[in-house]
Design a protein around this motif. Sequence first.
Motif, mmCIF file in Angstrom:
data_model
loop_
_atom_site.group_PDB
_atom_site.id
_atom_site.type_symbol
_atom_site.label_atom_id
_atom_site.label_comp_id
_atom_site.label_asym_id
_atom_site.label_seq_id
_atom_site.Cartn_x
_atom_site.Cartn_y
_atom_site.Cartn_z
ATOM 1 N N LYS A 60 4.775 -64.798 87.067
ATOM 2 C CA LYS A 60 5.528 -64.227 88.182
ATOM 3 C C LYS A 60 6.993 -64.005 87.811
ATOM 4 N N ALA A 87 7.123 -60.820 85.786
ATOM 5 C CA ALA A 87 6.883 -59.648 86.637
ATOM 6 C C ALA A 87 8.094 -59.333 87.503
ATOM 7 N N ALA A 94 -0.322 -55.741 84.406
ATOM 8 C CA ALA A 94 0.529 -54.548 84.478
ATOM 9 C C ALA A 94 0.257 -53.613 83.317
ATOM 10 N N LYS A 126 -0.105 -50.203 93.176
ATOM 11 C CA LYS A 126 -0.543 -51.560 92.884
ATOM 12 C C LYS A 126 -1.826 -51.906 93.642
ATOM 13 N N LEU A 139 1.327 -61.031 82.900
ATOM 14 C CA LEU A 139 2.659 -61.537 83.207
ATOM 15 C C LEU A 139 2.621 -62.777 84.086
ATOM 16 N N LEU A 147 5.356 -61.294 94.595
ATOM 17 C CA LEU A 147 5.206 -61.752 93.206
ATOM 18 C C LEU A 147 5.426 -63.255 93.096
ATOM 19 N N ILE A 164 0.034 -61.716 86.984
ATOM 20 C CA ILE A 164 0.133 -60.301 87.368
ATOM 21 C C ILE A 164 -0.296 -59.462 86.170
#
Length: 320
Positions: A141, A144, A197, A161, A139, A189, A195
């Motif tokens: 930011k 996310a 996930a 996390k 992702l 973020l 990111i």
Amino acid sequence: MGDKISVIVPVYNVEQYLERCVDSIINQTYKNLEIILVDDGSTDNSGKLCDELVQKDDRIRVIHKENGGLSSARNRGIEEATSDLIGFIDSDDYIDKDMYELLLNNLKKEEADISMCGHYDVFSGVVENQVTKIQQWKLTKEEAIKMVMEAKILSVTAVNKLYKKILFEDLKFEIGKIAEDAFIMVKLLDKCNIIAATNEKKYYYIHRGNSITTQKFSPKFLNVIEAYEQNYDIIKNNYPNLLNVSITRLNWAYFYVLDRLLVDKDYTDKELENKLINYLKTNRKNILEDKLFTRGRKIGFVFLLIHKNLYKKILKRKTN
């Protein structure tokens, strides 16, 4: 052994849950861990138990400090962490044995700054089901922030996390607030490039009768609104494409506080009650047209528009 991860566990009056939490960390398939137990001025045997657990595993460190709250304990843990990667676990929760292996693998694979996984909500010992279709995402930011604000797959919770520690160089958890995760997550973020996930659930989030999520009403619950007002401002200024979801979450925050106020028969604040209701009524068009709000929420809101006592009856029936 690979990159070391500092796992920060704030501890306050959780003697009956602490060992289960720590055992779930000790038994991780990923072994290069530093386990930091931050005893936040516990008044039960939690502090003593922390010292005993050190004998169980030499990766455990204990810090005893005066009580300052969850944010204070997490901040102290960050200061004490000796690795470049950190994670947080609440001391009454626990994790699957491969959570950190999964988070780290995804972090490395995507060259990410934060790696996130899903969590189980656990009520009265009953664990909800795993997702039927496991998915992974790389992702931006903005993507996310959208995902955690929608809170359908992932959420603002800090605990499920893995972070690069450098993200906290100029950010700290806000002391004296509840909803501390909501205050910091969008800011974290916003500092990321990538990111990682997954919706796969690896963290067990325990809902207890005396926890923040189920306690009696207090003006501190207004922190929830404050947090999402801050997030709204960040998104309005930097991510205009996400303005709708930030409005949804702010409306949700007002519902959350109002519901908590109305179900507590021992707390009365008519001025606050009217302020919350008037805000929601002013935003009725957004709420009724919002696809992120459930049909049940919208039906309840219609009853609120008719009369708050009708809404109150529905709310109490639902909570009982």
